[in-house]
Design a protein around this motif. Sequence first.
Motif, PDB file in Angstrom:
ATOM      1  N   THR A 185       0.846  -1.193   0.000  1.00  0.00           N
ATOM      2  CA  THR A 185       0.000   0.000   0.000  1.00  0.00           C
ATOM      3  C   THR A 185       0.885   1.248   0.000  1.00  0.00           C
ATOM      4  O   THR A 185       2.073   1.197   0.316  1.00  0.00           O
ATOM      5  CB  THR A 185      -0.913   0.012   1.240  1.00  0.00           C
ATOM      6  OG1 THR A 185      -0.097   0.071   2.401  1.00  0.00           O
ATOM      7  CG2 THR A 185      -1.812  -1.214   1.292  1.00  0.00           C
ATOM      8  N   GLN A 186       0.273   2.378  -0.344  1.00  0.00           N
ATOM      9  CA  GLN A 186       1.019   3.637  -0.383  1.00  0.00           C
ATOM     10  C   GLN A 186       1.518   4.017   1.014  1.00  0.00           C
ATOM     11  O   GLN A 186       2.618   4.530   1.167  1.00  0.00           O
ATOM     12  CB  GLN A 186       0.134   4.759  -0.954  1.00  0.00           C
ATOM     13  CG  GLN A 186       0.844   6.086  -1.106  1.00  0.00           C
ATOM     14  CD  GLN A 186       1.987   6.033  -2.099  1.00  0.00           C
ATOM     15  OE1 GLN A 186       1.875   5.419  -3.157  1.00  0.00           O
ATOM     16  NE2 GLN A 186       3.105   6.671  -1.772  1.00  0.00           N
ATOM     17  N   LYS A 187       0.719   3.753   2.026  1.00  0.00           N
ATOM     18  CA  LYS A 187       1.120   4.061   3.400  1.00  0.00           C
ATOM     19  C   LYS A 187       2.376   3.277   3.804  1.00  0.00           C
ATOM     20  O   LYS A 187       3.320   3.838   4.367  1.00  0.00           O
ATOM     21  CB  LYS A 187      -0.033   3.726   4.353  1.00  0.00           C
ATOM     22  CG  LYS A 187       0.248   4.026   5.797  1.00  0.00           C
ATOM     23  CD  LYS A 187      -0.950   3.667   6.660  1.00  0.00           C
ATOM     24  CE  LYS A 187      -0.619   3.864   8.134  1.00  0.00           C
ATOM     25  NZ  LYS A 187      -1.729   3.442   8.986  1.00  0.00           N
ATOM     26  N   LEU A 188       2.396   1.969   3.495  1.00  0.00           N
ATOM     27  CA  LEU A 188       3.573   1.158   3.789  1.00  0.00           C
ATOM     28  C   LEU A 188       4.772   1.613   2.966  1.00  0.00           C
ATOM     29  O   LEU A 188       5.902   1.624   3.457  1.00  0.00           O
ATOM     30  CB  LEU A 188       3.295  -0.317   3.534  1.00  0.00           C
ATOM     31  CG  LEU A 188       2.482  -1.037   4.588  1.00  0.00           C
ATOM     32  CD1 LEU A 188       2.161  -2.453   4.149  1.00  0.00           C
ATOM     33  CD2 LEU A 188       3.223  -1.057   5.903  1.00  0.00           C
ATOM     34  N   TYR A 189       4.537   1.999   1.729  1.00  0.00           N
ATOM     35  CA  TYR A 189       5.621   2.495   0.881  1.00  0.00           C
ATOM     36  C   TYR A 189       6.267   3.722   1.520  1.00  0.00           C
ATOM     37  O   TYR A 189       7.496   3.805   1.613  1.00  0.00           O
ATOM     38  CB  TYR A 189       5.067   2.837  -0.505  1.00  0.00           C
ATOM     39  CG  TYR A 189       6.107   3.343  -1.465  1.00  0.00           C
ATOM     40  CD1 TYR A 189       6.857   2.460  -2.211  1.00  0.00           C
ATOM     41  CD2 TYR A 189       6.343   4.709  -1.629  1.00  0.00           C
ATOM     42  CE1 TYR A 189       7.818   2.905  -3.096  1.00  0.00           C
ATOM     43  CE2 TYR A 189       7.303   5.168  -2.495  1.00  0.00           C
ATOM     44  CZ  TYR A 189       8.034   4.261  -3.235  1.00  0.00           C
ATOM     45  OH  TYR A 189       8.985   4.724  -4.106  1.00  0.00           O
ATOM     46  N   ASP A 190       5.444   4.641   1.990  1.00  0.00           N
ATOM     47  CA  ASP A 190       5.969   5.845   2.638  1.00  0.00           C
ATOM     48  C   ASP A 190       6.719   5.500   3.922  1.00  0.00           C
ATOM     49  O   ASP A 190       7.747   6.109   4.231  1.00  0.00           O
ATOM     50  CB  ASP A 190       4.826   6.822   2.946  1.00  0.00           C
ATOM     51  CG  ASP A 190       4.174   7.359   1.674  1.00  0.00           C
ATOM     52  OD1 ASP A 190       4.830   7.339   0.605  1.00  0.00           O
ATOM     53  OD2 ASP A 190       3.005   7.788   1.750  1.00  0.00           O
ATOM     54  N   GLN A 191       6.214   4.526   4.670  1.00  0.00           N
ATOM     55  CA  GLN A 191       6.882   4.121   5.912  1.00  0.00           C
ATOM     56  C   GLN A 191       8.225   3.427   5.643  1.00  0.00           C
ATOM     57  O   GLN A 191       9.178   3.617   6.393  1.00  0.00           O
ATOM     58  CB  GLN A 191       5.969   3.213   6.735  1.00  0.00           C
ATOM     59  CG  GLN A 191       4.804   3.943   7.353  1.00  0.00           C
ATOM     60  CD  GLN A 191       3.875   3.005   8.115  1.00  0.00           C
ATOM     61  OE1 GLN A 191       3.923   1.785   7.939  1.00  0.00           O
ATOM     62  NE2 GLN A 191       3.026   3.584   8.954  1.00  0.00           N
ATOM     63  N   ILE A 192       8.290   2.650   4.568  1.00  0.00           N
ATOM     64  CA  ILE A 192       9.555   2.008   4.209  1.00  0.00           C
ATOM     65  C   ILE A 192      10.582   3.062   3.808  1.00  0.00           C
ATOM     66  O   ILE A 192      11.741   3.019   4.227  1.00  0.00           O
ATOM     67  CB  ILE A 192       9.358   0.977   3.073  1.00  0.00           C
ATOM     68  CG1 ILE A 192       8.589  -0.232   3.582  1.00  0.00           C
ATOM     69  CG2 ILE A 192      10.707   0.523   2.507  1.00  0.00           C
ATOM     70  CD1 ILE A 192       8.182  -1.212   2.490  1.00  0.00           C
ATOM     71  N   VAL A 193      10.155   4.024   3.005  1.00  0.00           N
ATOM     72  CA  VAL A 193      11.061   5.084   2.555  1.00  0.00           C
ATOM     73  C   VAL A 193      11.527   5.920   3.747  1.00  0.00           C
ATOM     74  O   VAL A 193      12.695   6.307   3.832  1.00  0.00           O
ATOM     75  CB  VAL A 193      10.382   5.959   1.479  1.00  0.00           C
ATOM     76  CG1 VAL A 193      11.201   7.187   1.180  1.00  0.00           C
ATOM     77  CG2 VAL A 193      10.155   5.142   0.223  1.00  0.00           C
ATOM     78  N   ALA A 194      10.630   6.174   4.697  1.00  0.00           N
ATOM     79  CA  ALA A 194      10.988   6.977   5.865  1.00  0.00           C
ATOM     80  C   ALA A 194      11.844   6.194   6.860  1.00  0.00           C
ATOM     81  O   ALA A 194      12.470   6.784   7.734  1.00  0.00           O
ATOM     82  CB  ALA A 194       9.719   7.472   6.559  1.00  0.00           C
ATOM     83  N   GLY A 195      11.862   4.869   6.744  1.00  0.00           N
ATOM     84  CA  GLY A 195      12.672   4.055   7.650  1.00  0.00           C
ATOM     85  C   GLY A 195      11.918   3.546   8.848  1.00  0.00           C
ATOM     86  O   GLY A 195      12.518   2.983   9.768  1.00  0.00           O
TER      87      GLY A 195
END
Length: 181
Positions: A109-119
Amino acid sequence: MTKNALQAQLLKAGLVDSKKAKLLSKQSQHAKRTGDAENIEAKKALAAAQAKKIEKDQQLNQEKQQILEQKMLTANIIQMIKQHQITDTNGEVSYQFVDHSKVKKINITQKLYDQIVAGHVVIARLEENQTLTYALLPRPLADRINAKMEGFMVVSNDKLEVELADDDPYAAYVIPDDLMW
């Protein structure tokens, strides 16, 4: 002066004289004394061999114990990953990452994608029964797992400063990690 009944009987029968009996007696005593010295050396050699065997056995047992502890730690980490992995991951955004020089792709999901990128979320490798899967884990759990045993974390986006060369002509152009092609 006979030592045993057999010598006494031989003397009475006249088969052996007293000088011959004494000589045989002295020879047997001498053989016992020299045999004891050989026995002592043999006993020392046997004790040394047993000590070596015990030391070798202890070393083998210690190696087996270390292997067993390693297997238990790996099993505990796999159990932790299974219990605490983020399960609601199916989405339409694809995230690509490198694992053992191969590019892998997962849909999240987009939320998980953002969390992965943010670390805040980490991708972990989960190998079981010759199958390879990937699990998404919260950052604190991933740090605990990595402290116990390294090798499970595949993607961990830490905020690290990249050292640039002084003569790099593209130093002013920063490429973001979440760049979509």
